[in-house]
Design an enzyme around this catalytic site. Structure first.
Site, PDB file in Angstrom:
ATOM      1  N   ASP A   1      15.662-150.846 -70.000  1.00 27.83           N
ATOM      2  CA  ASP A   1      15.705-152.302 -70.094  1.00 27.83           C
ATOM      3  C   ASP A   1      17.108-152.785 -69.760  1.00 27.83           C
ATOM      4  OD1 ASP A   1      13.021-152.570 -70.983  1.00 27.83           O
ATOM      5  OD2 ASP A   1      13.685-151.745 -72.918  1.00 27.83           O
TER       6      ASP A   1
ATOM      7  N   TRP B   1      17.753-142.505 -74.687  1.00 22.87           N
ATOM      8  CA  TRP B   1      18.984-142.802 -73.952  1.00 22.87           C
ATOM      9  C   TRP B   1      19.352-144.245 -74.256  1.00 22.87           C
ATOM     10  CZ3 TRP B   1      21.997-139.731 -70.943  1.00 22.87           C
ATOM     11  CH2 TRP B   1      22.871-140.324 -70.011  1.00 22.87           C
TER      12      TRP B   1
ATOM     13  N   PRO C   1      19.583-141.248 -80.762  1.00 21.68           N
ATOM     14  CA  PRO C   1      20.910-140.767 -81.156  1.00 21.68           C
ATOM     15  C   PRO C   1      21.466-141.587 -82.320  1.00 21.68           C
ATOM     16  CG  PRO C   1      21.010-141.905 -79.060  1.00 21.68           C
ATOM     17  CD  PRO C   1      19.576-141.822 -79.415  1.00 21.68           C
TER      18      PRO C   1
ATOM     19  N   GLU D   1      10.054-137.398 -81.163  1.00 27.62           N
ATOM     20  CA  GLU D   1      11.081-138.197 -80.507  1.00 27.62           C
ATOM     21  C   GLU D   1      12.129-138.681 -81.507  1.00 27.62           C
ATOM     22  OE1 GLU D   1       9.924-140.679 -77.257  1.00 27.62           O
ATOM     23  OE2 GLU D   1      11.135-142.361 -77.999  1.00 27.62           O
TER      24      GLU D   1
ATOM     25  N   PRO E   1       4.739-154.265 -70.250  1.00 21.08           N
ATOM     26  CA  PRO E   1       4.835-155.704 -70.543  1.00 21.08           C
ATOM     27  C   PRO E   1       5.200-156.533 -69.312  1.00 21.08           C
ATOM     28  CG  PRO E   1       6.439-154.410 -71.835  1.00 21.08           C
ATOM     29  CD  PRO E   1       5.497-153.466 -71.215  1.00 21.08           C
TER      30      PRO E   1
END
Lengths: 661, 661
Positions: free
Chosen positions: A160, A96, A67, A64, A203
Site C-alpha cells: 500500500d 514487510w 516485525p 504469519e 479492494p
C-alpha cells in the site's frame, strides 16, 4: 514379476514417503549421498514440501507474524518463534513494513526477523516484499541480501502507498506481477514465490473477475503458491478456489485464517476497530458473526473464545472440502488463539519428532550439519552465531569440519542472545545482594529444584541456561541438587542412555524405528580446592572417565587426546549410516570456556555496582573457579560420575594425611 | 597443583601409551584430527613405532622373507604373510635378489612381494635394496617405484657381486653408506632406513673395529636402525651392541635370529650345507652347538627341535639383557620354527587386537580408511585391488568417499586373488561332475558344515570364500546349513550384536574399553522362484528389513534409499567418535554384483569342459539366479532374517491360491 523399484520402506511416516523425488534431487547435486538427509523436510524447497504433503494427504499449517517495534519486542518475538515453532508449522512468514526500514540490519527489521527465524529458530520462512515506492535496484538489493541471509522464499506484494493514493513510479513496479517477473528474471529459480489472493476481490480491483485475472497473471509470471486474505465464511474461500481453478490456476491456494480476537495491536480499540478494519479491507463480516459479537463486545475473553470456536468450525469445513492442503494463520503476533485452534483441529504437534537432539538451523548452507559440540546445548543460538561464517559444517564426523575457527562473541547484548528476563527479574532470581560463594551455590540449587528462593522468587534461568531445566536434565534432578548445594555448579549434563527407541518422548530423536544412545556427561564450575581433590579421585576412574579441567586463563588439564572428539550422543536407524550429533571436542571446549567464563561477568556480575561485594563475589568465582567436564565412556553401565563427585567430597572431608596418597 | 597435561588415560595398553607424540605429529599435519587414528601403529612411521615400544618397554619381533621363484610360490608366500601377520610382527622385510629382476612388475619380484605385503596383507614392510652393480639412476627409479607402491622403509645394503669379486663401478655405489646418503639426498626424510650390522665383523672387512667404523658411517649418513647378521651366542651380540654404543651408535640394533633348521631351501643338502653357509659367512658355529647337531644330523625333526630350543634360550638371554628391544627372525620362508620360538617367548599374539573388523591396508594413502562395504568381507584383497586408484578413502562416513568408481576386475588370475588350491583340489571339493542344481546346493552345504562330500573331500573354500568359515559365521552355522540345503546359497553373513565388549574374542575389534554392534546381514544367491516368494514375504517385514535383489543383468529391486548406505557394523570407544567400519552401500553393491556373478564362471564353470553338463549347470545358475542381501535393522532383537527365509519356504510349499495374496 520383479519390480524395478519397490516401496521406500525405510521411510515410515506418510510425510516422509516421497524419498524418490528427494533422492532424485540429491543425485543431481552429486553422484553420492554425502549427507545424512535425516528427513526431506530439511533439504527440500518449500514448494516440494507442499507437493509431498499434498500427495500424501498430510495437512499443514503456517503462521504469519509482523516485525516488532522495539528490541525487547524482538526478543519476545524470537521466544514466540521457538514456542510456536515447536507446534510444527510448515513455514512462517514475516510481513514487510515499508515505514519500518524493513530491509535494514536493525534488529526489528522484517529482513532481520525473518533471517533470525531461519537461522536461529530453524523455521522455514517466507519474507514479504512490497514493490510500492521502491526502485528496481533497491528491490534487487533486498533480494540479494535475503539470499545471503539464507532466505529462500518471498511473498511478492504490491503493498500500500504510504499515506497517499497509488502513484505509478518510473523505474519501479506497479503490480505484484512485475515484482514476480523481476524475481524470476534476476534470480531465476532461486526463490519460491508466494502471492496474495483476495477471496472477495482486491479492494481496489475493478471487479472480482478482474482481480482473478490479475491473480492468474501473477501465477503465470512464476509464483508457486497463493495465500489468501482473511475471510469469515468457508464458502467464500471454496468459491474462490473453484473460480481460480476454472481459469487455470493450479498451484496450492492457502486460506488465510484469522481467529477473531480483540486484544491484538490491530484491535487496540477493540470492537470498534474491527468495524474499521473490515471497512478498510472491504471485508464483509457476516451478519451471524456480528450478532454474536455485539452483545459480548466488551468481554475480551468471551470474544476470543468465540473467535476460536468460529475459526475451528470454519477450518473443519475447509479441510473436509478436500480443497485445502494447509491453513495459514494471521497470528497478529499472538499465541493463544491460534495455538488453541490448531490444537482443536489436531494439527498442533505437541511432540514433533526431533530430527536431531538439537534444533536444526534452516539456513541452506547448514543443511548437512549433523554434529555439534555439546557445550552450547543450552545456548544453540550462540553456537549458530559463532559459526555463521563457516563455509562447511561437520557432517558425520566432527573432525571433518574444515572451518574450526569460532567467531568472537564480544557483544553480549546481541538481541537473539539476550535474556528474556529484564534486569529486575534477574536480580530477584539471582539475589539483590550476595553474601558469599554459598549464596551463589543457593542460586544454582534453586534453579535445579525449581523452588522459590528466600525472597520468594523462582530461579527460572541462569546465565548459561535461559530456560528452565530440560525434561532430560530433570532425570538427574536429585543428584544435581545434591552436588550444586556443595559448590559443584552444574551448567550442562545428560544421563547415559543405552539404546532407547528413537520415539522416546524425552530422549528420542531421529527417524522412526531407530535407537538412541548417550554417554553420561556433566559440566560444572567448581573451586580450585575441589579440583585438586577431583584430580586425585579421577585417577581411579581411568580410562573410563574422560575429563577436561580449565580455568579462565586457559590452563587445561585433561586425560583426553588433544584433537580427538568424543561422541556422547548417537543414533542407529534403519537403512542409514550412524548419526552422532553431539561430541565433546577438546578444541571447541577452549572456545566455549571463554564464553562460559565471560557469562559470569557479562550476565551476572554486571547486575551489581562496581566494587560492590556482590560483584566482587562473582568476580572471585570467575577468576578462581575451574570449568570441568566429565564423560563416562561406559554407557551401558550406570553413570559413575556421581560417584566421582561423591569420592571428591569424601576425600575433601578426610584428614589431610589421607589426601596425600 | 594442576598439571598442564595429565596421563593419556584413554589409551589403555602400554604399547599405545605415547599418544602425546602421536597427537603432536597430527597437529603438524593439520589443525584438526580428521582421522580416527584408531591406533598410532597405523599412522606412525616405523622409527616412531620402535621409539614408542622402546619407551614403553614392549618387546617386538620382525620377520624376514625372500621372494619366491614361481607364481604359485608367490600365492603361498602371501598366504604365509596373512598367517604370520596374525602373530603381530612389527614389520616384515623382503630381501633383494639382483638375479631375480627384483625391481620389476613380475609377481615374484622383491618389489611386488613387498608391495603386496603392505597393500594387501596390511604389514609394515621393509624392502631390501642393494647398490652393487647398479647405476644411481636405476637405484633412484627403484626408490621412486617403491614410494609409489606405498613402501616407506628401505634396508640399504651393498649386496654381493654376482659370481665374481667386487669391482668398483663408476656412477654407481661402492658401499652401503653411499646408498644411505643417496636415499637421504634424493628422498629427504621420506624413507626409514635400515642397515646391516655384523656382530663378528663383515667377512670382507679388514678388522672387526674397521667394520664397526663403517657401521657408524652408515648410521651417521642417515640410517634409523640396524639389523644384524645371524649369530649363535647371545654374548656375541651383546658385545657387539656394547662396542657400537662405545663408538657413538645410538639407534636401535636388532639381533638377527636364525632358529637352526635343515629343511629350508638354504639347507637343501642338510647338515653339510650348514657347514658351507657358516664358512661363507665367516660365522663361527660354537663348538657346543656342533656337538649337539653332529649326532642328530640326519633327523630333521630333531634338528628343528634343537634349533627352536637353542633360539628360545638365546633370545631369553638377549631380552633379559635390556639391550634388545626387538628380535629379527630369518624365517627362510618357513613358519613352524619361528612361530614356535615366538610362542615360547610369549611374543606371538595369538589373538592380536583387530583395529577394525577387516584387515587394514598398510599403504600410507589408506591410513584414514575406516569404512568399507560389507560385500568384499571375504575378498578384501579384491576390494583393495579395485579401489587402489582412489585418491581418498572414506573416513567416518561412507558417503564422503570422493572416488566411488571401482576398478575393473577382469584378470581373475591376478596372483593375489588366485585360489590357494590347485584345479584338481577344487574339482575334488566342488565336484568332478555336477548332476543338477542340487549338486551345487550340496557343495555350499558341505562348506558350511565342514563335512566331507560324497567323495570324501572336505570343501575348504568356495569361489567367494577362499578360507574356511570365519569364527563369527560359525555362530550361524546351523541356520546356514538349513537354508543352503534348500538352495539359499549363502556367501556372506553376520549375526546381530548388541553391544559386546570390544575385547570379545570372536566379534570384538578396536581399542580397549569399547562396545561393538552389528545388524544381522545375510547375502545369498537363489532362484527366481524363490525370489518371487521372498518379495511377497518381505512386505511383512517393512521397514525392519532392508533388501537388495539383483540378477546378472543388474535389475535391482530394493526398499532401500538409492544412495544412502546402511551401517551394519559400528563401535563405540572411550574418548572417540563413532566408528562404522562396514556398510551396505547400494552403489557399490552393483559393482560387487558383477564380481560375485563373474566368480561363478571364472572360478567354477571354467573348471569344466565347454558344453559339459557341469559347466552348463553353473552357467544356468549364473544366468538365472538372483543375488540377494538382507539387513535386519532391529539389532537389539533376535535376527528375523531366518524367519524371513522360513516364511519364503512356507509360502513356496503352500497351495498356489494362497501365494496370490
Amino acid at each position: 514379476m520383479v519390480n524395478q523399484r519397490a516401496d521406500i520402506g525405510w521411510q515410515s511416516s506418510k510425510s516422509d514417503s516421497s524419498g524418490v523425488s528427494n533422492s532424485g534431487e540429491s543425485s543431481k547435486e552429486s553422484s553420492r549421498c554425502s549427507t545424512p538427509v535425516l528427513d526431506a523436510d530439511r533439504t527440500d524447497r518449500l514448494r516440494d514440501k507442499m507437493k509431498r504433503r499434498i500427495e500424501s494427504g498430510d495437512r499443514w499449517f503456517s503462521l504469519e507474524f509482523f516485525p516488532p517495534r522495539t528490541a525487547p519486542g524482538a526478543v519476545n518475538l524470537i521466544s514466540r518463534f521457538d514456542r510456536m515453532g515447536s507446534g510444527g508449522p510448515l513455514f512462517i512468514d514475516v510481513t514487510w513494513h515499508p515505514a519500518g526500514d524493513p530491509g535494514s540490519d536493525k534488529e526489528t527489521s522484517s529482513m532481520m526477523i525473518a533471517s533470525t527465524a531461519v537461522n536461529y529458530c530453524g523455521l522455514e520462512s517466507v519474507l514479504h516484499l512490497t514493490c510500492c515506492n521502491q526502485t528496481k535496484e533497491k528491490i534487487t538489493a533486498h533480494l540479494n541480501k535475503a539470499k545471503r541471509l539464507g532466505l529462500k522464499n518471498i511473498m511478492a506484494l504490491r503493498g500500500d502507498p504510504i499515506g497517499k493514493d497509488w502513484v505509478e513510479e518510473d523505474g519501479g513496479f506497479n503490480y505484484a506481477t512485475d515484482l514476480v517477473k523481476h524475481i524470476r528474471c534476476e534470480f531465476d529459480d532461486y526463490f519460491d514465490i508466494c502471492v496474495a489472493g483476495y477471496p472477495t476481490g482486491h479492494p481496489e480491483a475493478e471487479s472480482y473477475e478482474d482481480d482473478l485475472r490479475h491473480l492468474k497473471e501473477k501465477v503465470d509470471a512464476g509464483a508457486h503458491f497463493i495465500i489468501t486474505q482473511l475471510f469469515f465464511r468457508a464458502e467464500t474461500f471454496l468459491k474462490f478456489v473453484k473460480d481460480c481453478r476454472a481459469i487455470g490456476i493450479t498451484c496450492p491456494i492457502l486460506p488465510g485464517i484469522f481467529p477473531i480476537q480483540f486484544e491484538s495491536p490491530l484491535f487496540a480499540q477493540g470492537y470498534h476497530s474491527l468495524r474499521q478494519l473490515v471497512k478498510l479491507s472491504k471485508l464483509e463480516v457476516p451478519e451471524e458473526i456480528m450478532q454474536v459479537i455485539e452483545p459480548i463486545k466488551d468481554n475480551d475473553a468471551a470474544i476470543r473464545n468465540y473467535g476460536i470456536q468460529q475459526a475451528v468450525e470454519m477450518c473443519k469445513v475447509l479441510l473436509a472440502s478436500g480443497e485445502v492442503p494447509g491453513l495459514h494463520f494471521y497470528t497478529l503476533n499472538r499465541e493463544v488463539a491460534t495455538m488453541e485452534v490448531l490444537r482443536q483441529l489436531g494439527l498442533w504437534a505437541e511432540d514433533p519428532r526431533r530430527p536431531l537432539p538439537w534444533a536444526v538451523s534452516a539456513h541452506p548452507k547448514r543443511k548437512v550439519e549433523d554434529v555439534r559440540p555439546i557445550f552450547w546445548a543450552s545456548r544453540p543460538k550462540s553456537y549458530i552465531y559463532r559459526t555463521q561464517d563457516w563455509d562447511d559444517f561437520p557432517n558425520g564426523r566432527w573432525g571433518n569440519s574444515s572451518s574450526p575457527a569460532f567467531g568472537e562473541l564480544t557483544d553480549y547484548y546481541l538481541f537473539y542472545l539476550k535474556s528474556k528476563s529484564p534486569k529486575e527479574a534477574l536480580l530477584q532470581m539471582w539475589g539483590e545482594e550476595l553474601m558469599n560463594e554459598e549464596s551463589v551455590y543457593e542460586v544454582f540449587t534453586n534453579y535445579i529444584t525449581s523452588q522459590t528462593n528466600r525472597n520468594g522468587h523462582k530461579v527460572m534461568c541462569l546465565p548459561w541456561n535461559d530456560d528452565p531445566l530440560a525434561p532430560e536434565t530433570n532425570l538427574l534432578k536429585d543428584e544435581l541438587e545434591k552436588v550444586n548445594r556443595r559448590g559443584v555448579l552444574t551448567i550442562n549434563s545428560q544421563p547415559n542412555i543405552n539404546g532407547k527407541p528413537s520415539s522416546d518422548p524425552i530422549v528420542g530423536w531421529g527417524p522412526a524405528g531407530g535407537y538412541v544412545f548417550q554417554k553420561a556427561y556433566l559440566e560444572f564450575f567448581t573451586s580450585s580446592e575441589n579440583v585438586t581433590a577431583l584430580l586425585q579421585v579421577l585417577k581411579k576412574y581411568e580410562p573410563r572417565v574422560n575429563y577436561h579441567i580449565v580455568n579462565v586463563q586457559g590452563r587445561n588439564t585433561t586425560n583426553a587426546h588433544d584433537m580427538q572428539p568424543n561422541a556422547v550422543t548417537w543414533g542407529i536407524f534403519p537403512g542409514r549410516e550412524i548419526i552422532q550429533p553431539t561430541v565433546v571436542d577438546p578444541v571447541s571446549f577452549m572456545y566455549w570456556k571463554d564464553e562460559a567464563f565471560a557469562l559470569w561477568i557479562e550476565q551476572w556480575a554486571k547486575l551489581y555496582e562496581d566494587e560492590s561485594p556482590s560483584r566482587m563475589i562473582i568476580q572471585y568465582i570467575h577468576d578462581n573457579y575451574f570449568l570441568v567436564n566429565l564423560v563416562d565412556n561406559d554407557f551401558p553401565l550406570d553413570s559413575c560420575l556421581w560417584q566421582v563427585i561423591e569420592d571428591m567430597f569424601t576425600l575433601l572431608d578426610s584428614p589431610p594425611e589421607t589426601q596425600k596418597d
